[in-house]
Motif scaffolding. Structure first.
Motif, PDB file in Angstrom:
ATOM      1  N   ASP A  77       0.803  -1.223   0.000  1.00  0.00           N
ATOM      2  CA  ASP A  77       0.000   0.000   0.000  1.00  0.00           C
ATOM      3  C   ASP A  77       0.835   1.271   0.000  1.00  0.00           C
ATOM      4  O   ASP A  77       0.294   2.368   0.150  1.00  0.00           O
ATOM      5  N   TYR A  78       2.157   1.147  -0.135  1.00  0.00           N
ATOM      6  CA  TYR A  78       3.017   2.318  -0.019  1.00  0.00           C
ATOM      7  C   TYR A  78       3.910   2.522  -1.237  1.00  0.00           C
ATOM      8  O   TYR A  78       4.362   1.576  -1.864  1.00  0.00           O
ATOM      9  N   SER A  79       4.154   3.778  -1.502  1.00  0.00           N
ATOM     10  CA  SER A  79       5.091   4.194  -2.538  1.00  0.00           C
ATOM     11  C   SER A  79       6.361   4.649  -1.824  1.00  0.00           C
ATOM     12  O   SER A  79       6.298   5.353  -0.813  1.00  0.00           O
ATOM     13  N   TYR A  80       7.514   4.234  -2.325  1.00  0.00           N
ATOM     14  CA  TYR A  80       8.797   4.592  -1.739  1.00  0.00           C
ATOM     15  C   TYR A  80       9.600   5.367  -2.777  1.00  0.00           C
ATOM     16  O   TYR A  80       9.716   4.942  -3.921  1.00  0.00           O
ATOM     17  N   THR A  81      10.148   6.496  -2.355  1.00  0.00           N
ATOM     18  CA  THR A  81      10.951   7.328  -3.246  1.00  0.00           C
ATOM     19  C   THR A  81      12.283   7.606  -2.572  1.00  0.00           C
ATOM     20  O   THR A  81      12.318   7.954  -1.391  1.00  0.00           O
ATOM     21  N   LEU A  82      13.366   7.468  -3.325  1.00  0.00           N
ATOM     22  CA  LEU A  82      14.697   7.769  -2.808  1.00  0.00           C
ATOM     23  C   LEU A  82      15.142   9.112  -3.375  1.00  0.00           C
ATOM     24  O   LEU A  82      15.156   9.300  -4.599  1.00  0.00           O
ATOM     25  N   TYR A  83      15.475  10.038  -2.488  1.00  0.00           N
ATOM     26  CA  TYR A  83      15.929  11.380  -2.859  1.00  0.00           C
ATOM     27  C   TYR A  83      17.382  11.567  -2.453  1.00  0.00           C
ATOM     28  O   TYR A  83      17.838  11.002  -1.459  1.00  0.00           O
ATOM     29  N   ARG A 108      11.513   8.279   1.244  1.00  0.00           N
ATOM     30  CA  ARG A 108      10.197   8.771   1.661  1.00  0.00           C
ATOM     31  C   ARG A 108       9.165   7.679   1.422  1.00  0.00           C
ATOM     32  O   ARG A 108       9.078   7.118   0.334  1.00  0.00           O
ATOM     33  N   ARG A 109       8.380   7.398   2.427  1.00  0.00           N
ATOM     34  CA  ARG A 109       7.327   6.381   2.369  1.00  0.00           C
ATOM     35  C   ARG A 109       5.992   7.107   2.429  1.00  0.00           C
ATOM     36  O   ARG A 109       5.752   7.897   3.328  1.00  0.00           O
ATOM     37  N   PHE A 110       5.137   6.831   1.450  1.00  0.00           N
ATOM     38  CA  PHE A 110       3.848   7.503   1.382  1.00  0.00           C
ATOM     39  C   PHE A 110       2.793   6.538   0.874  1.00  0.00           C
ATOM     40  O   PHE A 110       3.061   5.764  -0.037  1.00  0.00           O
ATOM     41  N   SER A 115      -4.657   2.814  -1.869  1.00  0.00           N
ATOM     42  CA  SER A 115      -4.722   2.197  -0.544  1.00  0.00           C
ATOM     43  C   SER A 115      -5.834   2.783   0.319  1.00  0.00           C
ATOM     44  O   SER A 115      -6.351   2.113   1.203  1.00  0.00           O
ATOM     45  N   GLY A 116      -6.187   4.040   0.063  1.00  0.00           N
ATOM     46  CA  GLY A 116      -7.207   4.700   0.874  1.00  0.00           C
ATOM     47  C   GLY A 116      -6.696   5.126   2.241  1.00  0.00           C
ATOM     48  O   GLY A 116      -7.457   5.637   3.064  1.00  0.00           O
ATOM     49  N   ILE A 117      -5.403   4.950   2.512  1.00  0.00           N
ATOM     50  CA  ILE A 117      -4.822   5.314   3.800  1.00  0.00           C
ATOM     51  C   ILE A 117      -4.654   6.833   3.866  1.00  0.00           C
ATOM     52  O   ILE A 117      -4.078   7.445   2.977  1.00  0.00           O
ATOM     53  N   LYS A 118      -5.171   7.424   4.920  1.00  0.00           N
ATOM     54  CA  LYS A 118      -5.009   8.863   5.157  1.00  0.00           C
ATOM     55  C   LYS A 118      -3.712   9.047   5.935  1.00  0.00           C
ATOM     56  O   LYS A 118      -3.472   8.377   6.942  1.00  0.00           O
ATOM     57  N   PHE A 119      -2.884   9.965   5.477  1.00  0.00           N
ATOM     58  CA  PHE A 119      -1.564  10.101   6.078  1.00  0.00           C
ATOM     59  C   PHE A 119      -1.109  11.552   5.965  1.00  0.00           C
ATOM     60  O   PHE A 119      -1.122  12.122   4.885  1.00  0.00           O
ATOM     61  N   LYS A 120      -0.740  12.141   7.088  1.00  0.00           N
ATOM     62  CA  LYS A 120      -0.138  13.472   7.083  1.00  0.00           C
ATOM     63  C   LYS A 120       1.321  13.295   7.468  1.00  0.00           C
ATOM     64  O   LYS A 120       1.650  12.531   8.373  1.00  0.00           O
ATOM     65  N   GLU A 121       2.156  14.023   6.795  1.00  0.00           N
ATOM     66  CA  GLU A 121       3.585  13.842   7.001  1.00  0.00           C
ATOM     67  C   GLU A 121       4.260  15.190   7.229  1.00  0.00           C
ATOM     68  O   GLU A 121       3.933  16.175   6.577  1.00  0.00           O
TER      69      GLU A 121
END
Length: 149
Positions: A77-83, A108-110, A115-121
């Motif tokens: 359910d997560y997208s991972y980005t490497l910066y 960064r994990r978002f 997924s419908g997951i609500k997430f504030k970062e």
């Protein structure tokens, strides 16, 4: 009362397992050749927010300079980005730092939209933003032990 306590403990257990899963090893691994391109690193590539404990050798105020998105992937359910970030050292607050820039990787994990997951970062890396970095000397590069706004 017992039912409320049981419910509260269940909720805490669910959230603690979710956060402990997030604190594990990064999903995206940085190749050794790419690690030579940076002069500092964050343990597990996760943001070390306001770590008051633990010692540091250097404390600097640095301003955002550059951001590069290197790779993006989806796992569950997560997208991972490497910066890769570059920050220009503005003020040396404690210790000595021979470098004029800090360069490091962050994963960064978002949640994915599906997924419908609500997430504030809290994402500290913004253009023209100054951050305080606490660093500890490592064998090959500085270890960022705390990032403060």
């Amino acid at each position: 009362m017992k039912r409320i306590l049981t419910t509260a403990l269940c909720v805490m257990a669910i959230f603690s397992s979710a956060f402990s899963g997030y604190a594990q090893e990064p999903v995206l691994m940085v190749l050794p050749a790419l690690m030579k391109q940076v002069n500092s690193e964050i343990e597990g590539q996760r943001i070390p927010w306001f770590q008051g404990q633990g010692k540091h050798d250097v404390k600097v105020a640095a301003i955002f300079s550059e951001e590069s998105t290197l790779v993006k992937t989806v796992k569950g359910d997560y997208s991972y980005t490497l910066y890769r970030f570059t920050y220009k050292v503005d003020k040396l607050l404690e210790g000595e730092l021979p470098e004029k820039k800090l360069m490091f990787y962050v994963e960064r994990r978002f949640p994915t939209r599906e997924s419908g997951i609500k997430f504030k970062e809290l994402w500290p890396f913004h253009k023209d933003k100054t951050l305080i970095f606490k660093l500890r000397k490592g064998s090959e590069r500085f270890l960022i032990v705390s990032i403060e706004q």
